[in-house]
Motif scaffolding. Structure first.
Motif, PDB file in Angstrom:
ATOM      1  N   ILE A 133       0.839  -1.196   0.000  1.00 11.16           N
ATOM      2  CA  ILE A 133       0.000   0.000   0.000  1.00 11.16           C
ATOM      3  C   ILE A 133       0.878   1.251   0.000  1.00 11.16           C
ATOM      4  CG2 ILE A 133      -2.020  -1.060   1.101  1.00 11.16           C
ATOM      5  CD1 ILE A 133      -1.036   0.122   3.792  1.00 11.16           C
ATOM      6  N   ALA A 134       0.335   2.315  -0.562  1.00  6.97           N
ATOM      7  CA  ALA A 134       1.033   3.604  -0.540  1.00  6.97           C
ATOM      8  C   ALA A 134       0.769   4.259   0.816  1.00  6.97           C
ATOM      9  CB  ALA A 134       0.518   4.488  -1.661  1.00  6.97           C
ATOM     10  N   VAL A 135       1.811   4.770   1.430  1.00 10.78           N
ATOM     11  CA  VAL A 135       1.649   5.426   2.736  1.00 10.78           C
ATOM     12  C   VAL A 135       2.304   6.808   2.659  1.00 10.78           C
ATOM     13  CG1 VAL A 135       1.537   3.274   4.065  1.00 10.78           C
ATOM     14  CG2 VAL A 135       3.769   4.299   3.566  1.00 10.78           C
ATOM     15  N   ASP A 136       2.142   7.568   3.710  1.00 11.96           N
ATOM     16  CA  ASP A 136       2.713   8.919   3.729  1.00 11.96           C
ATOM     17  C   ASP A 136       4.250   8.824   3.775  1.00 11.96           C
ATOM     18  OD1 ASP A 136       3.368  11.522   4.063  1.00 11.96           O
ATOM     19  OD2 ASP A 136       2.582  11.706   6.106  1.00 11.96           O
ATOM     20  N   ASP A 137       4.903   9.288   2.701  1.00 16.32           N
ATOM     21  CA  ASP A 137       6.375   9.242   2.685  1.00 16.32           C
ATOM     22  C   ASP A 137       6.968  10.655   2.696  1.00 16.32           C
ATOM     23  OD1 ASP A 137       5.779  10.090   0.151  1.00 16.32           O
ATOM     24  OD2 ASP A 137       6.790   8.453  -0.898  1.00 16.32           O
ATOM     25  N   SER A 138       6.139  11.623   3.083  1.00 16.03           N
ATOM     26  CA  SER A 138       6.582  13.016   2.970  1.00 16.03           C
ATOM     27  C   SER A 138       7.711  13.358   3.953  1.00 16.03           C
ATOM     28  CB  SER A 138       5.397  13.960   3.199  1.00 16.03           C
ATOM     29  OG  SER A 138       4.881  13.760   4.497  1.00 16.03           O
ATOM     30  N   VAL A 190       0.143  -7.582   4.016  1.00 19.22           N
ATOM     31  CA  VAL A 190       0.266  -6.196   3.554  1.00 19.22           C
ATOM     32  C   VAL A 190       1.712  -5.743   3.752  1.00 19.22           C
ATOM     33  CG1 VAL A 190      -0.481  -3.810   4.021  1.00 19.22           C
ATOM     34  CG2 VAL A 190      -2.132  -5.683   4.179  1.00 19.22           C
ATOM     35  N   SER A 191       2.192  -4.933   2.805  1.00 26.58           N
ATOM     36  CA  SER A 191       3.510  -4.311   2.999  1.00 26.58           C
ATOM     37  C   SER A 191       3.417  -2.823   2.688  1.00 26.58           C
ATOM     38  CB  SER A 191       4.565  -4.960   2.095  1.00 26.58           C
ATOM     39  OG  SER A 191       4.390  -4.556   0.757  1.00 26.58           O
ATOM     40  N   PHE A 192       4.398  -2.094   3.182  1.00 27.30           N
ATOM     41  CA  PHE A 192       4.522  -0.672   2.837  1.00 27.30           C
ATOM     42  C   PHE A 192       5.980  -0.276   2.984  1.00 27.30           C
ATOM     43  CE2 PHE A 192       3.367  -0.728   7.422  1.00 27.30           C
ATOM     44  CZ  PHE A 192       4.463  -0.078   7.957  1.00 27.30           C
ATOM     45  N   HIS A 193       6.302   0.888   2.459  1.00 26.54           N
ATOM     46  CA  HIS A 193       7.647   1.451   2.645  1.00 26.54           C
ATOM     47  C   HIS A 193       7.461   2.939   2.868  1.00 26.54           C
ATOM     48  CE1 HIS A 193      11.821   2.369   2.291  1.00 26.54           C
ATOM     49  NE2 HIS A 193      12.167   1.168   1.872  1.00 26.54           N
ATOM     50  N   VAL A 194       7.876   3.440   4.023  1.00 23.69           N
ATOM     51  CA  VAL A 194       7.662   4.859   4.344  1.00 23.69           C
ATOM     52  C   VAL A 194       8.653   5.774   3.619  1.00 23.69           C
ATOM     53  CG1 VAL A 194       6.678   4.418   6.639  1.00 23.69           C
ATOM     54  CG2 VAL A 194       9.165   4.735   6.378  1.00 23.69           C
ATOM     55  N   GLY A 195       9.552   5.168   2.807  1.00 27.67           N
ATOM     56  CA  GLY A 195      10.584   5.945   2.113  1.00 27.67           C
ATOM     57  C   GLY A 195      11.909   5.769   2.825  1.00 27.67           C
ATOM     58  N   ALA A 215       1.280   4.259   9.015  1.00 26.93           N
ATOM     59  CA  ALA A 215       1.301   3.176   8.014  1.00 26.93           C
ATOM     60  C   ALA A 215       0.832   1.856   8.641  1.00 26.93           C
ATOM     61  CB  ALA A 215       2.706   3.025   7.448  1.00 26.93           C
ATOM     62  N   ILE A 216       1.208   1.615   9.889  1.00 30.16           N
ATOM     63  CA  ILE A 216       0.779   0.364  10.551  1.00 30.16           C
ATOM     64  C   ILE A 216      -0.744   0.400  10.777  1.00 30.16           C
ATOM     65  CG2 ILE A 216       0.959  -0.966  12.710  1.00 30.16           C
ATOM     66  CD1 ILE A 216       3.995  -0.137  12.718  1.00 30.16           C
ATOM     67  N   ALA A 217      -1.242   1.584  11.128  1.00 33.05           N
ATOM     68  CA  ALA A 217      -2.701   1.729  11.302  1.00 33.05           C
ATOM     69  C   ALA A 217      -3.415   1.494   9.964  1.00 33.05           C
ATOM     70  CB  ALA A 217      -3.028   3.124  11.856  1.00 33.05           C
ATOM     71  N   ASP A 218      -2.865   2.043   8.866  1.00 25.58           N
ATOM     72  CA  ASP A 218      -3.457   1.825   7.535  1.00 25.58           C
ATOM     73  C   ASP A 218      -3.441   0.334   7.188  1.00 25.58           C
ATOM     74  OD1 ASP A 218      -3.704   4.551   7.325  1.00 25.58           O
ATOM     75  OD2 ASP A 218      -2.035   4.820   5.911  1.00 25.58           O
ATOM     76  N   ALA A 219      -2.324  -0.313   7.506  1.00 23.45           N
ATOM     77  CA  ALA A 219      -2.202  -1.744   7.185  1.00 23.45           C
ATOM     78  C   ALA A 219      -3.282  -2.539   7.928  1.00 23.45           C
ATOM     79  CB  ALA A 219      -0.812  -2.244   7.556  1.00 23.45           C
ATOM     80  N   ALA A 251       2.792   0.805  18.151  1.00 23.33           N
ATOM     81  CA  ALA A 251       1.759   0.634  17.115  1.00 23.33           C
ATOM     82  C   ALA A 251       1.482  -0.847  16.854  1.00 23.33           C
ATOM     83  CB  ALA A 251       2.203   1.328  15.836  1.00 23.33           C
ATOM     84  N   LEU A 252       2.542  -1.662  16.879  1.00 25.52           N
ATOM     85  CA  LEU A 252       2.324  -3.102  16.657  1.00 25.52           C
ATOM     86  C   LEU A 252       1.478  -3.685  17.779  1.00 25.52           C
ATOM     87  CD1 LEU A 252       5.835  -4.307  15.361  1.00 25.52           C
ATOM     88  CD2 LEU A 252       3.735  -3.960  14.034  1.00 25.52           C
ATOM     89  N   ASP A 253       1.800  -3.298  19.021  1.00 24.52           N
ATOM     90  CA  ASP A 253       1.031  -3.828  20.152  1.00 24.52           C
ATOM     91  C   ASP A 253      -0.430  -3.414  20.054  1.00 24.52           C
ATOM     92  OD1 ASP A 253       3.227  -5.059  21.088  1.00 24.52           O
ATOM     93  OD2 ASP A 253       3.717  -3.583  22.646  1.00 24.52           O
ATOM     94  N   GLU A 254      -0.644  -2.190  19.551  1.00 26.00           N
ATOM     95  CA  GLU A 254      -2.024  -1.705  19.455  1.00 26.00           C
ATOM     96  C   GLU A 254      -2.796  -2.368  18.297  1.00 26.00           C
ATOM     97  OE1 GLU A 254      -2.192   2.557  19.469  1.00 26.00           O
ATOM     98  OE2 GLU A 254      -4.247   2.591  18.696  1.00 26.00           O
ATOM     99  N   PHE A 255      -2.165  -2.418  17.128  1.00 21.57           N
ATOM    100  CA  PHE A 255      -2.908  -2.872  15.941  1.00 21.57           C
ATOM    101  C   PHE A 255      -2.671  -4.350  15.587  1.00 21.57           C
ATOM    102  CE2 PHE A 255      -2.285   1.744  15.335  1.00 21.57           C
ATOM    103  CZ  PHE A 255      -3.620   2.127  15.279  1.00 21.57           C
TER     104      PHE A 255
END
Ligand SMILES: Cc1ncc(COP(=O)(O)O)c(C=O)c1O
Length: 468
Positions: free
Chosen positions: A179-184, A218-223, A235-239, A282-286
């Protein structure tokens, strides 16, 4: 004299097994299989001094890298201490030196491969297919078929056409939706090229189901070179949202791949520990431990950046007398002398990162100084630091090719050097040797992998490096 002959007693050099050969007969790695072991407390710096001295005796000024394998071990320790739930799948593209890949294999990481060539290389080093993820979302069909034929089942995708190709070439693949995530907040952004938007994932999951394909995660790369841990949290929440959609579609979602983006050097030195806290939270939460979801990552830069030191020789020099206030007397110690140095590695060789890698867009070469005057014997060498009081000159450093863009750095202030002197650059392990070109016919800088005797024995490396 060949490499290693005439080495001093404290440093044993071992000839490794010959490079692995692919089924079509081509050698998969250009690297010579040598490794040097540092005994008796000798350091990387001692080794560099030795190699420079040796080159002097051999009338050879070719550039070289020293790869400090102990540095990989230290980074790995940092990784498992801070991110115990996340198994690293090292991104081979970052540095594909065989000795380095072997070291990662010793540490039992997995591998993120971007092509058939990288998969081939890892398999030839004895890595089993389940330790590989083919993490490229735009794959040639022949490479997909190769992955299928060799049991590499974990593949990423982010669009419908890729799903169609996979259904034809690897129908039993275990798919990971990128998935595309915020990489700004990252120095190298990837999402303009890769990653499905959150709006499109429902349709994609549906299409995967229609094609009878299996989606497992699911995978992502924040940049690359991420500067803000909050990007990982979002990104973990989006995943998590995509996991829920996948589960609803009937897939057994069980793999989360949090990509790369980590650094542990330069301006980002302390960021890794900071990010780890955010990621663990975030991992513990999601994705709590009892969710049964396996977490992996694809770190490249984090493991490799500090491993390599590049040594380059000054092959030519021009002194330019700058006209300041119409005054140009050419005096030796006039403050308006500018130095132009031409080095034998540059922007088309090991230092291409300055052009292509936004996370590493400057380098700080420093003169290598060894004093040999007290005694002619090698063991008596000692490194001289540059004195802070030493006069510095405005300098421009060029690479060796005929292209004027081959400029490593300008407006760089350093003590005067001379033709034949050596300059060193630290932290040259990430996206350097793997992005080399042979433009103008200059040879690839030789790589000397080095490890301390303690690490060699502690990890029983002789076994892993095929040394009987
Ligand atoms: C898909 C993928 N995974 C992992 C990496 C490694 O990233 P980094 O070196 O920032 O850890 C990259 C780098 O471009 C990438 O494209």
């Amino acid at each position: 004299m060949t490499q290693g002959q005439g080495t001093v007693s404290w440093m044993r050099e071992i000839q490794l097994a010959p490079p692995p050969v692919t089924t079509n007969g081509s050698v998969v790695s250009p690297e010579k299989y040598h490794i040097d072991i540092l005994d008796n407390g000798r350091t990387i710096s001692d080794f560099i001094d030795y190699k420079i001295k040796e080159r002097g005796l051999l009338d050879n000024e070719e550039p070289f890298h020293v790869a400090n394998l102990d540095s990989i071990l230290k980074r790995h320790h940092r990784w498992i201490t801070n991110l115990p739930r996340v198994k690293p799948f090292y991104a081979v593209k970052c540095n594909n030196t065989a000795a380095v890949l072997r070291m990662m294999n010793v540490l039992d990481t997995g591998f993120d491969c971007a092509s058939k060539g990288e998969i081939q290389m890892m398999l030839s080093l004895g890595v089993t297919p389940e330790k590989i993820i083919y993490a490229h979302t735009a794959k040639p069909m022949s490479h997909i078929r190769y992955a299928c034929a060799h049991g590499v089942d974990k593949l990423t995708f982010d669009n419908e056409d890729e799903l169609l190709k996979i259904s034809l070439c690897h129908p039993k693949a275990k798919l990971v939706l990128r998935i595309a995530v915020d990489d700004s907040k990252s120095l190298v952004r990837l999402n303009s090229k890769f990653g499905a938007s959150l709006e499109s994932v429902g349709k994609l999951l549906e299409r995967a189901g229609e094609l009878d394909l299996e989606v497992i995660g699911v995978s992502f790369h924040v940049g690359s070179g991420c500067t803000d841990g909050g990007a990982f949290r979002q990104a973990i929440a989006d995943a998590r949202r995509v996991f829920d959609m996948g589960n609803l579609q009937g897939f057994q979602m069980r793999l989360l791949d949090i990509g790369g983006g980590f650094s542990g050097a330069g301006d980002l030195k302390g960021k890794f520990e900071e990010f780890s806290e955010v990621i663990n939270g975030a991992l513990d939460e999601f994705f709590p431990s009892d969710s049964g979801v396996k977490i992996i990552a694809e770190p490249g830069r984090f493991y490799m950046e500090s491993v390599f030191t590049l040594a380059m020789n000054i092959i030519a020099k021009r002194v330019v007398l700058e006209d300041m206030d119409g005054h140009d007397d050419g005096e030796e110690d006039s403050p308006d002398r500018m130095m132009m140095y031409y080095l034998n590695d540059g922007m088309y060789g090991s230092i291409s990162c300055v052009t292509y890698d936004t996370a590493h867009n400057s380098v700080e070469p420093y003169p290598h100084r060894v004093n040999t005057t007290c005694c002619g014997f090698y063991l008596s060498l000692f490194v001289q630091a540059v004195e802070s009081s030493e006069r510095r000159y405005r300098s421009v450093l060029f690479g060796p090719t005929c292209n004027s863009n081959d400029k490593i750095t300008e407006d760089y202030w350093m003590p005067e050097c001379h033709v034949g002197d050596w300059l060193l650059i630290d932290n040259m392990g990430a996206y350097s040797v793997s992005v080399f070109t042979d433009f103008n016919g200059f040879e690839r800088a030789h790589i000397y992998p080095v490890v301390t005797a303690e690490t060699w024995h502690a990890l029983n490396l002789s076994h892993f490096y095929n040394i009987c």
